[in-house]
Design an enzyme around this catalytic site. Structure first.
Site, PDB file in Angstrom:
ATOM      1  N   ARG A   1     -11.333 -10.705  -2.398  1.00 29.20           N
ATOM      2  CA  ARG A   1     -10.779 -10.389  -0.974  1.00 29.20           C
ATOM      3  C   ARG A   1     -10.612  -8.852  -1.145  1.00 29.20           C
ATOM      4  NH1 ARG A   1      -5.855  -7.563   0.452  1.00 29.20           N
ATOM      5  NH2 ARG A   1      -5.478  -8.174   2.601  1.00 29.20           N
TER       6      ARG A   1
ATOM      7  N   GLY B   1      -8.880  -5.894   1.587  1.00 24.79           N
ATOM      8  CA  GLY B   1      -8.139  -5.615   2.827  1.00 24.79           C
ATOM      9  C   GLY B   1      -8.564  -4.410   3.490  1.00 24.79           C
ATOM     10  N   ASP B   2      -7.645  -4.016   4.378  1.00 29.21           N
ATOM     11  CA  ASP B   2      -7.815  -2.838   5.282  1.00 29.21           C
ATOM     12  C   ASP B   2      -7.937  -1.487   4.341  1.00 29.21           C
ATOM     13  OD1 ASP B   2      -4.892  -3.240   4.941  1.00 29.21           O
ATOM     14  OD2 ASP B   2      -4.821  -1.399   6.012  1.00 29.21           O
TER      15      ASP B   2
ATOM     16  N   THR C   1       0.690  -1.052  -0.183  1.00 32.26           N
ATOM     17  CA  THR C   1      -0.009   0.265  -0.155  1.00 32.26           C
ATOM     18  C   THR C   1       0.787   1.233   0.116  1.00 32.26           C
ATOM     19  OG1 THR C   1      -1.465  -1.299   1.410  1.00 32.26           O
ATOM     20  CG2 THR C   1      -2.028   1.060   1.227  1.00 32.26           C
TER      21      THR C   1
ATOM     22  N   GLY D   1      -3.287  -6.759   5.606  1.00 30.83           N
ATOM     23  CA  GLY D   1      -4.526  -6.017   5.922  1.00 30.83           C
ATOM     24  C   GLY D   1      -5.409  -6.711   6.805  1.00 30.83           C
TER      25      GLY D   1
ATOM     26  N   THR E   1      -0.393   0.459   6.370  1.00 34.06           N
ATOM     27  CA  THR E   1      -0.055  -0.671   5.359  1.00 34.06           C
ATOM     28  C   THR E   1       0.569  -1.951   5.911  1.00 34.06           C
ATOM     29  OG1 THR E   1       1.678  -0.838   3.329  1.00 34.06           O
ATOM     30  CG2 THR E   1       2.289   0.507   5.339  1.00 34.06           C
TER      31      THR E   1
END
Length: 281
Positions: free
Chosen positions: A181, A183-184, A153, A206, A203
């Site tokens: 999927r 992630g965060d 990220t 996630g 980063t």
């Protein structure tokens, strides 16, 4: 008025030959963003601009250079948040958008929703006149050849002359991730957060950030620490203690302090705040 900015190019392990371009790319983007703040540009416009620069740099796993999923495709996530009014926008699992952070900004400006994903996000992009590219054009040669874990990220946090904070984060996701999927990064409070006190961009792994709501956790602990670097270090330790995950975060607060921490080998960061300049890998 105090201004401050900090940006990152992802936490992970970076091969020695890529250290110089990864560090220089973050420095160049950070200096460009700081110059905008000096000119009176808003924190929100600044973080979007800096993240776009990082998305356009093939050294990072965001936009151009994004990681390939299990199907060998590029799908990206991004989010952006304005601290003083808590407006936020995010997109997940979008294909064919070179600068997903700007699509996230469009979702925020539209105001009806916070997070759009997949085909719904792409339909919104068409409605808003976003140019689509061939998703294959976002795949750089070394990513196709290696198809392995890389640093991830990109993100930026900033404080502008009006005292407003903002954060933006963008990613190509985890190499080999399952289709569908998220992630965060597109989840407000997990990978990205801004309020009146602090702005945070995360980063790394996630799932660990999601399980600890890391960005929001960091903001909630702001008043417990005098130094932002101590807050960042405590937040990463909290994530590691509860999930054994790896990653990093950057933060800037309303006083113009900047700070970061990671428990990975590298995380290229650059920024300028009241506590000085950060230029690290």
């Amino acid at each position: 008025m105090t201004i401050a900015l900090l940006c990152h190019g992802g936490a992970g392990e970076i091969s020695a030959d890529r250290h110089p371009p990864c560090r220089q790319g973050v420095r160049d983007a950070g200096l460009a963003g700081y110059a905008l703040l000096q000119q009176g540009t808003s924190a929100l416009d600044t973080v979007e601009h800096v993240v776009r620069l990082l998305e356009d740099n093939p050294q990072y796993n965001a936009g151009l250079g994004s990681a390939l999923n299990a199907d060998g495709q590029v799908v990206t996530d991004a989010s952006i948040m304005s601290g003083h009014d808590r407006r936020a926008g995010a997109v997940g699992a979008v294909s064919g958008i070179a600068n997903p952070v700007s699509l996230a900004r469009a979702v925020m400006d539209d105001g009806r929703h916070v997070l759009l994903v997949g085909q719904g996000a792409e339909a919104f992009a068409r409605e808003r006149g976003f140019a689509f590219c061939d998703p294959a054009s976002l795949i750089v040669a070394h990513e196709r050849e290696r198809w392995e874990e890389r640093h991830g990220t990109v993100g930026c946090v900033a404080l502008d002359t009006r005292g407003h904070l903002a954060a933006a984060t963008s990613t190509g996701g985890v190499v080999g991730k399952r289709a569908g999927r998220l992630g965060d990064t597109p989840l407000i409070g997990a990978g990205n957060w801004a309020d009146e006190q602090v702005a945070v961009s995360c980063t790394g792994q996630g799932e660990a950030m999601i399980r600890t709501a890391l960005a929001h956790y960091t903001a909630c602990r702001h008043d417990d620490f005098d130094r932002l670097e101590d807050l960042a270090r405590a937040a990463i330790q909290h994530m590691a203690d509860h999930t054994q995950g790896q990653g990093g975060l950057i933060a800037v607060d309303h006083d113009g302090q900047i700070g970061f921490s990671q428990n990975t080998r590298q995380m290229p960061v650059y920024g300028i705040g009241v506590n000085g300049e950060i230029d690290a890998l």
